[in-house]
Design a protein around this motif. Sequence first.
Motif, mmCIF file in Angstrom:
data_model
loop_
_atom_site.group_PDB
_atom_site.id
_atom_site.type_symbol
_atom_site.label_atom_id
_atom_site.label_comp_id
_atom_site.label_asym_id
_atom_site.label_seq_id
_atom_site.Cartn_x
_atom_site.Cartn_y
_atom_site.Cartn_z
ATOM 1 N N HIS A 154 -14.538 9.082 16.467
ATOM 2 C CA HIS A 154 -13.692 7.906 16.405
ATOM 3 C C HIS A 154 -12.269 8.330 16.781
ATOM 4 C CE1 HIS A 154 -11.786 4.344 14.994
ATOM 5 N NE2 HIS A 154 -12.927 3.836 14.594
ATOM 6 N N MET B 185 -2.734 5.421 19.732
ATOM 7 C CA MET B 185 -2.230 4.196 20.354
ATOM 8 C C MET B 185 -2.581 4.142 21.834
ATOM 9 S SD MET B 185 -0.288 2.111 18.510
ATOM 10 C CE MET B 185 1.202 1.649 19.368
ATOM 11 N N ARG C 35 -5.995 3.049 22.068
ATOM 12 C CA ARG C 35 -6.088 1.659 21.648
ATOM 13 C C ARG C 35 -5.721 0.696 22.779
ATOM 14 N NH1 ARG C 35 -5.368 -2.863 21.699
ATOM 15 N NH2 ARG C 35 -4.131 -4.261 20.435
ATOM 16 N N TYR C 36 -4.693 1.037 23.569
ATOM 17 C CA TYR C 36 -4.204 0.075 24.559
ATOM 18 C C TYR C 36 -4.819 0.225 25.951
ATOM 19 C CZ TYR C 36 -1.124 -2.302 21.407
ATOM 20 O OH TYR C 36 -0.672 -3.078 20.382
ATOM 21 N N GLN D 77 7.589 -4.798 21.768
ATOM 22 C CA GLN D 77 6.961 -5.669 20.765
ATOM 23 C C GLN D 77 6.149 -4.861 19.761
ATOM 24 O OE1 GLN D 77 4.776 -8.949 22.474
ATOM 25 N NE2 GLN D 77 6.479 -9.553 23.779
ATOM 26 N N VAL D 78 5.418 -3.866 20.279
ATOM 27 C CA VAL D 78 4.623 -3.029 19.384
ATOM 28 C C VAL D 78 5.551 -2.291 18.413
ATOM 29 C CG1 VAL D 78 3.076 -1.042 19.252
ATOM 30 C CG2 VAL D 78 2.697 -2.774 20.991
ATOM 31 N N SER E 262 6.654 -4.496 15.676
ATOM 32 C CA SER E 262 5.580 -4.693 14.714
ATOM 33 C C SER E 262 5.412 -3.459 13.825
ATOM 34 C CB SER E 262 4.286 -5.022 15.451
ATOM 35 O OG SER E 262 3.211 -5.040 14.574
ATOM 36 N N ARG F 234 6.140 -2.963 9.626
ATOM 37 C CA ARG F 234 5.114 -2.543 8.681
ATOM 38 C C ARG F 234 5.398 -1.135 8.160
ATOM 39 N NH1 ARG F 234 -0.509 -3.532 10.741
ATOM 40 N NH2 ARG F 234 0.377 -3.599 12.823
ATOM 41 N N ARG G 249 3.066 10.125 4.131
ATOM 42 C CA ARG G 249 2.034 9.190 4.520
ATOM 43 C C ARG G 249 0.712 9.497 3.822
ATOM 44 N NH1 ARG G 249 -1.243 7.013 8.302
ATOM 45 N NH2 ARG G 249 -0.507 5.031 9.076
ATOM 46 N N LEU H 261 -6.199 5.914 4.343
ATOM 47 C CA LEU H 261 -7.362 5.257 3.731
ATOM 48 C C LEU H 261 -8.575 6.165 3.800
ATOM 49 C CD1 LEU H 261 -8.873 2.752 2.606
ATOM 50 C CD2 LEU H 261 -9.105 1.968 4.959
ATOM 51 N N GLU I 155 -1.946 -9.620 20.017
ATOM 52 C CA GLU I 155 -2.426 -8.390 20.637
ATOM 53 C C GLU I 155 -1.472 -7.214 20.387
ATOM 54 O OE1 GLU I 155 -4.911 -8.204 23.863
ATOM 55 O OE2 GLU I 155 -4.926 -6.280 22.854
ATOM 56 N N ASN I 156 -0.158 -7.494 20.479
ATOM 57 C CA ASN I 156 0.814 -6.405 20.359
ATOM 58 C C ASN I 156 1.193 -6.081 18.916
ATOM 59 O OD1 ASN I 156 0.711 -6.357 23.068
ATOM 60 N ND2 ASN I 156 2.684 -7.344 23.397
ATOM 61 N N GLN I 157 0.529 -6.726 17.973
ATOM 62 C CA GLN I 157 0.792 -6.394 16.575
ATOM 63 C C GLN I 157 -0.323 -5.546 16.006
ATOM 64 O OE1 GLN I 157 2.215 -9.939 14.209
ATOM 65 N NE2 GLN I 157 1.555 -10.919 16.077
ATOM 66 N N LEU I 158 -1.404 -5.425 16.768
ATOM 67 C CA LEU I 158 -2.538 -4.671 16.258
ATOM 68 C C LEU I 158 -2.506 -3.280 16.865
ATOM 69 C CD1 LEU I 158 -5.273 -7.446 16.369
ATOM 70 C CD2 LEU I 158 -3.644 -6.884 14.576
ATOM 71 N N VAL I 159 -2.302 -2.284 16.024
ATOM 72 C CA VAL I 159 -2.079 -0.933 16.526
ATOM 73 C C VAL I 159 -3.197 0.030 16.154
ATOM 74 C CG1 VAL I 159 0.412 -1.232 16.511
ATOM 75 C CG2 VAL I 159 -0.705 -0.304 14.497
ATOM 76 N N PRO J 90 -7.350 1.167 15.555
ATOM 77 C CA PRO J 90 -8.585 0.964 16.305
ATOM 78 C C PRO J 90 -9.568 -0.009 15.642
ATOM 79 C CG PRO J 90 -8.527 3.154 15.365
ATOM 80 C CD PRO J 90 -7.226 2.538 15.047
ATOM 81 N N THR J 91 -9.450 -0.248 14.348
ATOM 82 C CA THR J 91 -10.347 -1.224 13.723
ATOM 83 C C THR J 91 -9.555 -2.105 12.763
ATOM 84 O OG1 THR J 91 -10.863 0.148 11.802
ATOM 85 C CG2 THR J 91 -12.292 0.413 13.716
ATOM 86 N N GLU K 18 -10.192 -2.790 9.643
ATOM 87 C CA GLU K 18 -10.010 -2.146 8.346
ATOM 88 C C GLU K 18 -8.788 -1.216 8.351
ATOM 89 O OE1 GLU K 18 -13.223 0.184 5.716
ATOM 90 O OE2 GLU K 18 -12.426 1.294 7.434
ATOM 91 N N ARG K 19 -8.690 -0.413 9.401
ATOM 92 C CA ARG K 19 -7.571 0.531 9.478
ATOM 93 C C ARG K 19 -6.245 -0.174 9.750
ATOM 94 N NH1 ARG K 19 -9.993 6.115 11.239
ATOM 95 N NH2 ARG K 19 -12.127 5.748 10.616
ATOM 96 N N GLU K 20 -6.335 -1.334 10.420
ATOM 97 C CA GLU K 20 -5.138 -2.130 10.652
ATOM 98 C C GLU K 20 -4.541 -2.567 9.311
ATOM 99 O OE1 GLU K 20 -4.319 -2.919 14.048
ATOM 100 O OE2 GLU K 20 -2.442 -3.132 12.976
ATOM 101 N N PHE L 48 -2.807 0.227 7.515
ATOM 102 C CA PHE L 48 -1.703 0.895 8.205
ATOM 103 C C PHE L 48 -0.364 0.839 7.464
ATOM 104 C CE2 PHE L 48 1.787 0.833 11.349
ATOM 105 C CZ PHE L 48 1.611 2.085 11.893
ATOM 106 N N PRO M 192 -9.486 -4.325 18.153
ATOM 107 C CA PRO M 192 -8.666 -5.503 18.473
ATOM 108 C C PRO M 192 -9.177 -6.283 19.688
ATOM 109 C CG PRO M 192 -7.271 -3.587 18.119
ATOM 110 C CD PRO M 192 -8.680 -3.115 17.989
ATOM 111 N N TYR M 193 -9.597 -5.547 20.751
ATOM 112 C CA TYR M 193 -10.002 -6.260 21.972
ATOM 113 C C TYR M 193 -11.338 -6.985 21.814
ATOM 114 C CZ TYR M 193 -12.690 -2.006 22.710
ATOM 115 O OH TYR M 193 -13.544 -0.951 22.548
ATOM 116 N N ALA N 23 -2.526 -8.013 7.766
ATOM 117 C CA ALA N 23 -1.969 -6.655 7.826
ATOM 118 C C ALA N 23 -0.539 -6.621 7.282
ATOM 119 C CB ALA N 23 -2.005 -6.134 9.260
#
Lengths: 263, 275, 279
Positions: free
Chosen positions: A118, A141, A144-145, A196-197, A200, A204, A212, A215, C93-97, C99-100, C102-104, C107, C140-141, C155
């Motif tokens: 993963h 990241m 991810r993108y 934007q990222v 965000s 958070r 840090r 989970l 889309e740009n707020q989810l960083v 991979p899943t 649950e992990r979002e 975060f 996310p996708y 989140a």
Amino acid sequence: MKKGMAAIFEAFRFKQKDTFMHRLDPRTTFFMAVSFSIIGMLFLQIIPLLLVLLSMLPFILLARSTRQWLKSLQGLAYLAGFILIINSFFISFSFAISTVLRLVALMTAFSLFFLTVHPDDFALALIKMRIPYEFAFAFSMAVRYVPTIATETETIRDAQMSRGLELERGNVFQKVRNYVPILIPIIVSSIRRALQVAESLESRAFGSTATRTSLHDLKLRKRDYTMMLLTILALAFVLYVAFVVQIQFPYLLPDWFFWGLPF
Amino acid sequence: MIIFENVGFEFEPGHPVLRNLSLELEPGQVVGLMGENGAGKTTLVKQINGLLKPTTGTVYVDGIDTRETSTAQLARKIGFVFQNADHQLFADTLQAEVAFALRNLDFSKDEIDDRVARYLELFELTRYQDQSPFLLSGGERKRLALASVLCVEPQILILDEPTQAQDALQKEKLLTFMDTFRDPEHILLLVTHDVEFAVKAVDRLLVLSQGQLIADGLPTHILSNPRILDRARLLPPQLTQLAHQLAKEFPNFPTDVTTIAAAAEAVNQLLRRQR
Amino acid sequence: MSIEIDQLSFTYSGSDTKVLNDITLSIPQGAFFGLVGPSGCGKTTLARCLNGLIPHFHPGVLDGSVIVQGLNSQDHQAHELAQKVGLVFQNPENQLVAPTVERELAFGPENLGVPREEIRHRVETLLQQHHLEDLRYKAPYELSGGEQQRVAIAAVLALQPDILVLDEPTANLDPLSAFEILQLIAQLNQTMQLTVLLIEHRLELVLPHIQELLVLEQGTLIAKGPPGEVFNNPRVSQIGVAVPRMIQLLQQIENPQIRSTIPLSVEDALRTVLKEVRR
């Protein structure tokens, strides 16, 4: 919806599955992949390389990722063809084949890792290996993108083609220039996206001074120690064969070990 | 004239995005295309300018089979404004941005200069003409994207979600602009989620659901049909909701009202009659 | 007070126009406020001021003060304020960083160093409350726009803020998803006593829930009050704020009784008309 360009990434995309290989700790899988790569690099003879490749197959099967692995090999077809032709032309067909086998072995070791780990666990593993979180996070990241940017690239290409852009028009230099109207929006959109990222992330509590937590934790279990031990034994055996037996007592090795095509 | 003849399309075998779709769009119409996300709206409009070619069936634009031509060829006839202006702006200046399509389509230098000036003027962007498109505000970028497509003067114009993130004044302007396309030479196809806007803007509405056309007709009829709305994940316009509620009590109350004026008139009549 | 803004003005670095101009405003605990205004009026900038993105992330000249839950935004970093104010943006889309899903959800708390057991508890609770269990391992996708925005909201809530600020959260969504998101926001306000500030074009869908509406034009607060009052102000419709259709309609009815009522929903308008017709 899966679109043309995004489908290319499909082969490398991690899929959550519940198999022995997926359950292994990423550090174990990493160690195995590196060991297999080293083993693959040690030989240049066809039969030993085939054996290395064969020895990896059970793990691919175990990970139930045969189809994805074959897909990723398909992507390698052009490069393999190129190597085959160049090497047979300049050196020999036999050498060409062993080079391609080596490439396939490396690719397989590589897939074994990326198809079963993963991306986020990989990031966790990096942290466990004392690599700074920012670096590990940047990696996760990026992964991810990839699909997002692939889809966006396709939209941008469509938008410019709708304005009459022909990518195949003109000489070599013009062809390169034809990509400018696609590249610039990709860059601009990516910068906007990055901002934007970042907003965000800030919102958070990213960059908080606290230590840090996570989970999920990675723990090396019995199966990990077993696999690592087996890998070490295999690696030691192969290193012995490659550096001691092959060099000092080559007569001990069977004839098939050195078999090659006569051309 | 655009004709879809039994068009089917799939990205991957066995996963059709469009199924056996037949359709004719004639000049003189402003047509809306609605449907839930993933219903195939974008896939459908991309068939028109040949960005995608049908897997089965045929798409004809002005009698030409899209499989036998290229998107660049079709770009003379078809203008396509994408949802996000940032996906198409790239040039150093506004002038160069507007000239891009004209250059690609080999217009003469004089013609290019003339049209660039005219279209920047039309969209009130002349004073920025030597600036970079990236310094414009969001609304201005959207106008520039429109100008850079319209300067080709296409017969067919496709607008993908033009009202997204636009305020009320900007929507009013867009509506006025769309009216200029309502003539016997042009076809305007509007892809949108915005029910309130669609009901004001279009003469004919198509509703797509899971790759199939589930409705084709007058917007007022379609947007007051709960079954269609439900399948397409749309909400009825508030005026339609009210009209339907009133019609339950007073069967003569018209349910096909789309403008405030018409609805107000109907309510006023109702009040007069009851007196 | 949950949010207290006093004579706030802001100019981004490298610019010389005031994006916000002398804004004074307070939002009580548990209130639901709406914020409207034409494009470019400063709505997003105001939202950024509330959780410290301004001035810590976007530098510039800030005059006046913003105090959220007793913390002055100038003295506290964004990560501290994130535990008081959750900010949800337009593009899911740009707020989810992660991979899943649950992990979002994990975060934010992970960043704050919340103990693992507590993170697990928060994640499970949010998955349940927001009906996201089926999406737990989804990337996310693989989510629709509406699902992405639901995850983005959850989140932000994982940090357990007292205030939720949403900057056009439905702009990219289809109408039904937008409606569902707005319902969710109203519900969060009611059941969790969360203070909500919602920036939104499609106000018609939540109008009955909104206590006060703020109208921003070129950085200045030009109107403030209950929605009915604000939409009665002729200036509001002139600047490009869409007056809800039901209000527009009743204003054109001959009957003076009907004309003077300001309906906040279709049901409201229906009730008013029926009452007069049946008299």
